[in-house]
Write an enzyme that holds these catalytic residues in place. Sequence first.
Site, PDB file in Angstrom:
ATOM      1  N   GLY A 197       0.817  -1.218   0.000  1.00 16.65           N
ATOM      2  CA  GLY A 197       0.000   0.000   0.000  1.00 16.65           C
ATOM      3  C   GLY A 197       0.847   1.261   0.000  1.00 16.65           C
ATOM      4  O   GLY A 197       1.954   1.278   0.533  1.00 16.65           O
ATOM      5  N   LYS A 211       8.199   0.545   5.534  1.00 18.58           N
ATOM      6  CA  LYS A 211       7.072   1.360   5.069  1.00 18.58           C
ATOM      7  C   LYS A 211       5.750   0.805   5.557  1.00 18.58           C
ATOM      8  O   LYS A 211       5.602  -0.406   5.594  1.00 18.58           O
ATOM      9  CB  LYS A 211       7.087   1.366   3.531  1.00 18.58           C
ATOM     10  CG  LYS A 211       5.894   1.983   2.894  1.00 18.58           C
ATOM     11  CD  LYS A 211       5.185   1.058   1.891  1.00 18.58           C
ATOM     12  CE  LYS A 211       4.479  -0.107   2.523  1.00 18.58           C
ATOM     13  NZ  LYS A 211       3.559  -0.841   1.638  1.00 18.58           N
ATOM     14  N   THR A 212       4.829   1.579   5.935  1.00 15.86           N
ATOM     15  CA  THR A 212       3.395   1.300   6.058  1.00 15.86           C
ATOM     16  C   THR A 212       2.751   2.342   6.964  1.00 15.86           C
ATOM     17  O   THR A 212       3.263   2.638   8.046  1.00 15.86           O
ATOM     18  CB  THR A 212       3.038  -0.126   6.583  1.00 15.86           C
ATOM     19  OG1 THR A 212       1.609  -0.186   6.728  1.00 15.86           O
ATOM     20  CG2 THR A 212       3.676  -0.500   7.912  1.00 15.86           C
ATOM     21  N   ASP A 241       0.264   1.840   8.528  1.00 17.59           N
ATOM     22  CA  ASP A 241      -0.338   1.124   9.660  1.00 17.59           C
ATOM     23  C   ASP A 241       0.503   1.212  10.938  1.00 17.59           C
ATOM     24  O   ASP A 241       0.000   0.970  12.026  1.00 17.59           O
ATOM     25  CB  ASP A 241      -0.539  -0.357   9.310  1.00 17.59           C
ATOM     26  CG  ASP A 241      -1.578  -0.553   8.227  1.00 17.59           C
ATOM     27  OD1 ASP A 241      -2.087   0.459   7.715  1.00 17.59           O
ATOM     28  OD2 ASP A 241      -1.888  -1.715   7.887  1.00 17.59           O
ATOM     29  N   ARG A 300       1.269  -5.735  -5.019  1.00 18.72           N
ATOM     30  CA  ARG A 300       1.274  -6.659  -3.887  1.00 18.72           C
ATOM     31  C   ARG A 300       1.716  -8.077  -4.264  1.00 18.72           C
ATOM     32  O   ARG A 300       1.464  -9.018  -3.526  1.00 18.72           O
ATOM     33  CB  ARG A 300      -0.124  -6.702  -3.249  1.00 18.72           C
ATOM     34  CG  ARG A 300      -0.519  -5.416  -2.512  1.00 18.72           C
ATOM     35  CD  ARG A 300      -1.688  -5.636  -1.591  1.00 18.72           C
ATOM     36  NE  ARG A 300      -2.163  -4.419  -0.963  1.00 18.72           N
ATOM     37  CZ  ARG A 300      -1.666  -3.905   0.161  1.00 18.72           C
ATOM     38  NH1 ARG A 300      -0.669  -4.504   0.768  1.00 18.72           N
ATOM     39  NH2 ARG A 300      -2.173  -2.799   0.663  1.00 18.72           N
ATOM     40  N   MET A 357      -8.108   3.475   8.780  1.00 21.16           N
ATOM     41  CA  MET A 357      -7.284   2.403   8.220  1.00 21.16           C
ATOM     42  C   MET A 357      -6.287   1.845   9.227  1.00 21.16           C
ATOM     43  O   MET A 357      -6.003   2.476  10.238  1.00 21.16           O
ATOM     44  CB  MET A 357      -6.541   2.903   6.998  1.00 21.16           C
ATOM     45  CG  MET A 357      -6.851   2.108   5.776  1.00 21.16           C
ATOM     46  SD  MET A 357      -5.896   2.643   4.381  1.00 21.16           S
ATOM     47  CE  MET A 357      -6.953   2.014   3.087  1.00 21.16           C
ATOM     48  N   GLY A 358      -5.758   0.735   8.836  1.00 16.33           N
ATOM     49  CA  GLY A 358      -4.829  -0.026   9.656  1.00 16.33           C
ATOM     50  C   GLY A 358      -5.340  -1.449   9.606  1.00 16.33           C
ATOM     51  O   GLY A 358      -6.237  -1.813  10.361  1.00 16.33           O
ATOM     52  N   ARG A 359      -4.785  -2.242   8.673  1.00 11.96           N
ATOM     53  CA  ARG A 359      -5.295  -3.594   8.403  1.00 11.96           C
ATOM     54  C   ARG A 359      -5.502  -4.417   9.660  1.00 11.96           C
ATOM     55  O   ARG A 359      -6.512  -5.075   9.826  1.00 11.96           O
ATOM     56  CB  ARG A 359      -4.301  -4.333   7.493  1.00 11.96           C
ATOM     57  CG  ARG A 359      -4.904  -5.017   6.327  1.00 11.96           C
ATOM     58  CD  ARG A 359      -4.122  -6.241   5.921  1.00 11.96           C
ATOM     59  NE  ARG A 359      -4.469  -7.347   6.801  1.00 11.96           N
ATOM     60  CZ  ARG A 359      -5.593  -8.040   6.740  1.00 11.96           C
ATOM     61  NH1 ARG A 359      -6.483  -7.761   5.816  1.00 11.96           N
ATOM     62  NH2 ARG A 359      -5.848  -9.003   7.593  1.00 11.96           N
ATOM     63  N   ASP A 396       5.592  -8.079   5.674  1.00 14.11           N
ATOM     64  CA  ASP A 396       5.659  -9.217   4.744  1.00 14.11           C
ATOM     65  C   ASP A 396       6.698  -8.983   3.654  1.00 14.11           C
ATOM     66  O   ASP A 396       7.484  -9.879   3.323  1.00 14.11           O
ATOM     67  CB  ASP A 396       4.287  -9.466   4.087  1.00 14.11           C
ATOM     68  CG  ASP A 396       3.352 -10.217   5.031  1.00 14.11           C
ATOM     69  OD1 ASP A 396       3.858 -10.963   5.892  1.00 14.11           O
ATOM     70  OD2 ASP A 396       2.124 -10.050   4.907  1.00 14.11           O
TER      71      ASP A 396
HETATM   72  P1  FBP Z   1       0.623  -1.912   3.597  1.00 15.16           P
HETATM   73  O1  FBP Z   1       0.679  -2.713   4.865  1.00 15.16           O
HETATM   74  O2  FBP Z   1       0.988  -2.655   2.397  1.00 15.16           O
HETATM   75  O3  FBP Z   1       1.431  -0.646   3.753  1.00 15.16           O
HETATM   76  O4  FBP Z   1      -0.868  -1.425   3.360  1.00 15.16           O
HETATM   77  C1  FBP Z   1      -1.619  -0.895   4.378  1.00 15.16           C
HETATM   78  C2  FBP Z   1      -3.036  -0.566   3.977  1.00 15.16           C
HETATM   79  O5  FBP Z   1      -3.150   0.799   3.672  1.00 15.16           O
HETATM   80  C3  FBP Z   1      -3.987  -0.979   5.094  1.00 15.16           C
HETATM   81  O6  FBP Z   1      -4.112   0.065   6.031  1.00 15.16           O
HETATM   82  C4  FBP Z   1      -5.245  -1.322   4.348  1.00 15.16           C
HETATM   83  O7  FBP Z   1      -6.003  -2.297   5.018  1.00 15.16           O
HETATM   84  C5  FBP Z   1      -4.733  -1.887   3.052  1.00 15.16           C
HETATM   85  O8  FBP Z   1      -3.466  -1.309   2.836  1.00 15.16           O
HETATM   86  C6  FBP Z   1      -5.635  -1.585   1.890  1.00 15.16           C
HETATM   87  O9  FBP Z   1      -5.156  -2.288   0.788  1.00 15.16           O
HETATM   88  P2  FBP Z   1      -5.441  -1.879  -0.721  1.00 15.16           P
HETATM   89  O10 FBP Z   1      -4.522  -0.749  -1.037  1.00 15.16           O
HETATM   90  O11 FBP Z   1      -5.039  -3.095  -1.473  1.00 15.16           O
HETATM   91  O12 FBP Z   1      -6.860  -1.482  -0.839  1.00 15.16           O
END
Ligand code: FBP
Length: 547
Positions: free
Chosen positions: A78, A199-200, A202, A142, A247-249, A173
């Site tokens: 992301g 990076k992220t 999250d 991804r 956000m924040g998976r 990952d």
């Molecule tokens: P990364 O962990 O790859 O940095 O992505 C984080 C994120 O922004 C999460 O917060 C969110 O759940 C996810 O990506 C959304 O994914 P997509 O960009 O595929 O919709």
Amino acid sequence: MIKSALQVARAAYQPKLPKALKGAVKLVDGAKTESVADQAEVAKLFPHTYGMPTITFESTDAATDYPVVNVGVILSGGQAPGGHNVISGIFDGLKKLNPANKLYGFLGGPGGLVDHKYMELTADVIDEYRNTGGFDIIGSGRTKLEEEWQYDKGVEICKDLGINAIVIIGGDDSNTNACVLAEYYLNKKAGIQVIGCPKTIDGDLKNEMIESSFGFDTACKVYSELIGNIQRDCNSAKKYYHFIKLMGRSASHIALECALQTQPNICLISEEVEAKKQTLGEIVDYICSVIMKRAENGENFGTILIPEGLIEFIPAMKVLIGELNDLLAHNDDFNALETQAEKTAYIVSKVSAESGKVFQSLPAGIAAQLTLDRDPHGNVQVSRIETEKLLIEMVENRLKVLKEEGKYVGKFSALNHFFGYEGRCAAPSNFDADYCYSLGYTASVLISTGKSGYMSSVRNTIKPADEWIAGGVPVTMMMNMERRHGKMKPVIQKALVELDGAPFKLFTSKREEWAEKTSYVYPGPIQYWGPSEVADLTTKTLIAEQG
Ligand code: FBP
């Protein structure tokens, strides 16, 4: 390309570097390292990259001649504010160390390495993207790098272009995969080093050597500005409850940081929900109890922050989602079903009785969202599950009952929001602009000194940039063994919100007051110029952790 006035002015910003990176650099080895857990297993899987020492950069008067290196950079996963600055930091670092060095970008994420899609990143290209948000300079993706044929395809293109090193800019990952790649190339004597960058948005890639993943600072500032604006509207109109998903998976770092910045009435923290083994019903009861108390004070409005990953931390939902992940992976029978009723019947017949009950108790829309396509890692895409709407519906129903019982006298009208994509490509704050540039520059030094299997590390970040400590940390140091798709795999340990950590404790010491009394803070937009205490402010999380 037409540029905004801000873009033009920001292009001229020279990101700050730690003192050690401003002149000639000396590498100082720290102690040998161990993985955070499962040392014997991780050591066995990474014979070439396990146990390496941490590295700290120090200034020196002795100039060194560095060999010519060609580097390929990959953006993975992301978007996060500051990615372009990592790349400009790598570029400037490489050119400073040896003007003959070259930088290539693999296009569209890790897939670019495998499919041999690339471009050379020259000064003209780099200058267009300095201090801008987004990952559009080379794009991201991804695709997982996890199979030998992919690594071997990577060797082919690196040999063609004379590339000696790859920098992978990614989350936990992607950096795990970067280390696997580093190990593979060392084992094969391929002559290709691999360096990672954290990076992220999250914020869940952090540990004692990585204080924060980049992008977290800017994204939280953007969301906090928006939450603050909503709170001011909310406190002016005094008629809505705003349910705001952030956000924040998985981890709730973003929600917690935004709560510390804006002081909402409620902020749910997924890690706490899991630790207390709360059910959806108990969460709804808690929200209703705050709404009822506020109604007694004549306040029928408020803000409620909900972390994106919440649903997966509610124990019963976690079990259900786990079963659905296994059941729906590459399931052609399920994909052939047409109606929701058929899909529900299929799922209920296949999952455990308990999960079947939970699935059937969910509103139809949410149940359908849980069955949508998985991401390439096989996980449910939580950003597509409308938890904020689910909670509104359940709170509304509960309040109706409470009203009938004469226990609730207020009015409830709710609006829903989801802030995620709004912040991922924002122009990086000064902090992220400087931090990312320093991470990139650090990567160039690690490469030119022959390192592989390291992640760029920049610490002491609540201090002015001049005092930041740059260096490298072996990726294996962050690893442990976890079960993935039924097999034990070495992975970087994800950093969730620590319930005994300073940021969470700070939040819990205030949350009752914020729930009952309206104590909103309005952070306003990110500032790039002006007093340093405004323009260079770091996150409340970092300040609580280090201050
Ligand atoms: P990364 O962990 O790859 O940095 O992505 C984080 C994120 O922004 C999460 O917060 C969110 O759940 C996810 O990506 C959304 O994914 P997509 O960009 O595929 O919709």
